[in-house]
Write an enzyme that holds these catalytic residues in place. Structure first.
Site, PDB file in Angstrom:
ATOM      1  N   ASP A 199       0.861  -1.189   0.000  1.00  0.00           N
ATOM      2  CA  ASP A 199       0.000   0.000   0.000  1.00  0.00           C
ATOM      3  C   ASP A 199       0.902   1.245   0.000  1.00  0.00           C
ATOM      4  O   ASP A 199       1.443   1.616   1.040  1.00  0.00           O
ATOM      5  CB  ASP A 199      -0.913   0.012   1.232  1.00  0.00           C
ATOM      6  CG  ASP A 199      -1.911   1.154   1.177  1.00  0.00           C
ATOM      7  OD1 ASP A 199      -2.990   0.976   0.591  1.00  0.00           O
ATOM      8  OD2 ASP A 199      -1.587   2.253   1.690  1.00  0.00           O
ATOM      9  N   GLU A 222       2.257   5.110  -0.145  1.00  0.00           N
ATOM     10  CA  GLU A 222       1.870   6.480   0.167  1.00  0.00           C
ATOM     11  C   GLU A 222       2.682   7.370  -0.763  1.00  0.00           C
ATOM     12  O   GLU A 222       3.830   7.043  -1.101  1.00  0.00           O
ATOM     13  CB  GLU A 222       2.168   6.834   1.632  1.00  0.00           C
ATOM     14  CG  GLU A 222       1.381   6.020   2.652  1.00  0.00           C
ATOM     15  CD  GLU A 222      -0.123   6.109   2.503  1.00  0.00           C
ATOM     16  OE1 GLU A 222      -0.618   7.173   2.080  1.00  0.00           O
ATOM     17  OE2 GLU A 222      -0.816   5.113   2.767  1.00  0.00           O
ATOM     18  N   ASP A 265      -2.781   1.324  -6.618  1.00  0.00           N
ATOM     19  CA  ASP A 265      -1.386   1.267  -6.162  1.00  0.00           C
ATOM     20  C   ASP A 265      -0.449   0.893  -7.306  1.00  0.00           C
ATOM     21  O   ASP A 265       0.606   1.502  -7.478  1.00  0.00           O
ATOM     22  CB  ASP A 265      -1.251   0.273  -4.995  1.00  0.00           C
ATOM     23  CG  ASP A 265      -1.833   0.857  -3.730  1.00  0.00           C
ATOM     24  OD1 ASP A 265      -1.101   1.501  -2.981  1.00  0.00           O
ATOM     25  OD2 ASP A 265      -3.054   0.702  -3.531  1.00  0.00           O
ATOM     26  N   HIS A 292      -3.662   5.947   6.642  1.00  0.00           N
ATOM     27  CA  HIS A 292      -2.819   6.606   5.627  1.00  0.00           C
ATOM     28  C   HIS A 292      -1.333   6.538   5.935  1.00  0.00           C
ATOM     29  O   HIS A 292      -0.553   7.248   5.296  1.00  0.00           O
ATOM     30  CB  HIS A 292      -3.252   8.062   5.391  1.00  0.00           C
ATOM     31  CG  HIS A 292      -4.691   8.172   4.976  1.00  0.00           C
ATOM     32  ND1 HIS A 292      -5.159   7.619   3.811  1.00  0.00           N
ATOM     33  CD2 HIS A 292      -5.762   8.741   5.602  1.00  0.00           C
ATOM     34  CE1 HIS A 292      -6.451   7.848   3.732  1.00  0.00           C
ATOM     35  NE2 HIS A 292      -6.844   8.517   4.796  1.00  0.00           N
ATOM     36  N   ASP A 324      -1.816   0.732   6.872  1.00  0.00           N
ATOM     37  CA  ASP A 324      -2.846   0.411   5.868  1.00  0.00           C
ATOM     38  C   ASP A 324      -2.632  -1.020   5.347  1.00  0.00           C
ATOM     39  O   ASP A 324      -3.577  -1.815   5.261  1.00  0.00           O
ATOM     40  CB  ASP A 324      -2.780   1.385   4.681  1.00  0.00           C
ATOM     41  CG  ASP A 324      -3.386   2.753   5.010  1.00  0.00           C
ATOM     42  OD1 ASP A 324      -3.946   2.897   6.120  1.00  0.00           O
ATOM     43  OD2 ASP A 324      -3.299   3.664   4.174  1.00  0.00           O
TER      44      ASP A 324
HETATM   45 MG    MG Z   1      -2.626   4.049   2.168  1.00  0.00          MG
END
Ligand code: MG
Length: 369
Positions: A180, A182, A280, A337, A342
């Site tokens: 995941d 960011e 993603d 987040h 996550d």
């Molecule tokens: Mg995330």
């Protein structure tokens, strides 16, 4: 004397003609056979170029083309579906996919399953929860979730009684790597703002033990917008110092690959990448690889979109991470987040899906222009 010569010459000419005809016929057959084989190879190559998993099942590429042609195979690393072709031929997971194709849906057990599903559809959520409690199964979740759980329990029970394979007895992959990302962001987002990956977490889920075996995260140093916006820092809790001291994305991507190799992912063990949606890989990783001018990693070209798997299995609408947790009556653990938190929560959803009998499999692939 003349007669004898004439008969001999005629016999020799006849024999020569017969030999010529036989040789010509044999040559034509060889050519026809070669041409037929070439057509088959071309057909199989066309099939193997199709990236749809369902389509792949219908096609069997020629042995010598498997490594290069199969979309799930990898030139620079492990494959999304796990193993190099030679390994795939002998691994139990390959056997499972073969058996799926040969599953006889006319078998009487499927009528029984259908009848049982019909009965469960008539039950209230309360009654289903009572039954789950009696069976010592998890009672958490929305009406759709508990219904799917109970149906799957009886489905596996009936399949087991009929001596057939169930999703509980065999997993499609040994491991699932949950990712995941960011990325840099701002609010309001300037026009043409390019989002760079600043956190690359990986959570390694063992599908046999249903436990998170390992998890780690790498921060990445953004190059185009090296200074994080206040909005980004508040949203992700990632600090300026963390990205300032981090490696650039290509270095991090190499470290992740080295770690995968050290775990035997794609060689000793089958694995698939998973995320909570299409973005993603399709968006963040795609853009980042273009910005960094590096090839898109093979292992991430096909992945498990857990949101899609979730809605298909529990018969719900498509949801985000938080809604999926709520539907399972689970609360978010950690900081929303933050990539690693996550990813761990996405892995919890994957565990629940596997526990409830979902046959998690690759269901999304890279959208390329
Ligand atoms: Mg995330």
């Amino acid at each position: 004397m003349t007669d004898i010569i004439l008969v001999t010459v005629t016999a020799l000419v006849g024999l020569g003609t017969v030999i010529f005809l036989i040789l010509n016929f044999s040559r034509r057959r060889t050519m026809a056979s070669a041409s037929h084989e070439l057509q088959n190879v071309a057909k199989r190559m066309k099939c193997s170029a199709d990236s749809s998993p369902d389509r792949m099942k219908q096609c069997s590429p020629p042995r010598h083309l498997e490594t290069e042609e199969l979309p799930c195979s990898s030139g620079d690393g492990p494959s999304a579906s796990g193993l190099a072709s030679s390994k795939r031929e002998t691994h139990p997971n390959a056997y499972k996919e073969d058996k799926d194709e040969k599953k006889n849906f006319k078998h009487g057990v499927f009528k029984k399953i259908s009848r049982k599903n019909g009965e469960i559809n008539q039950l209230s959520k309360q009654k289903i929860k009572v039954m789950l409690s009696e069976l010592k199964l998890d009672q958490r979740g929305s009406g759709d979730v508990v219904k799917a759980r109970l149906k799957n329990h009886f489905k596996n029970q009936l399949l087991g009684e009929a001596g057939m394979e169930t999703t509980c007895t065999q997993r499609r992959y040994d491991y699932i790597c949950v990712i995941d990302f960011e990325a840099t962001c701002d609010e309001p987002s300037p026009p043409d703002y390019l989002q760079e990956i600043i956190e690359f977490p990986v959570v390694l889920l063992n599908t046999h033990t249903l436990e998170i075996e390992e998890s780690f995260t790498h921060f990445c140093k953004p190059v185009i917008n090296p200074k994080l916006s206040d909005f980004c820092k508040v949203l992700t809790s990632i600090t300026q110092a963390q990205v300032d001291h981090a490696d650039t994305f290509p270095v991090v991507l190499n470290k992740v690959k080295e770690w995968m190799d050290s775990k035997g992912l794609g060689t000793t063990h089958t694995f698939a990448v998973a995320a909570d949606g299409p973005w993603d890989m399709n968006y963040f990783l795609n853009i980042q690889c273009e910005l960094s001018e590096i090839p898109f990693p093979e292992y991430a070209k096909r992945w498990v979109n857990l949101s899609k798997a979730f809605s298909n299995f529990y018969k719900t609408h498509r949801m985000n991470l938080l809604s999926m947790l709520t539907t399972l009556e689970l609360s978010f653990k950690g900081r929303q987040h933050r990539g690693i938190d996550d990813a761990k929560n996405i892995a919890r959803i994957a565990i629940q899906l596997l526990q409830d009998g979902c046959d998690l499999q690759v269901n999304e692939s890279l959208q390329q222009d």
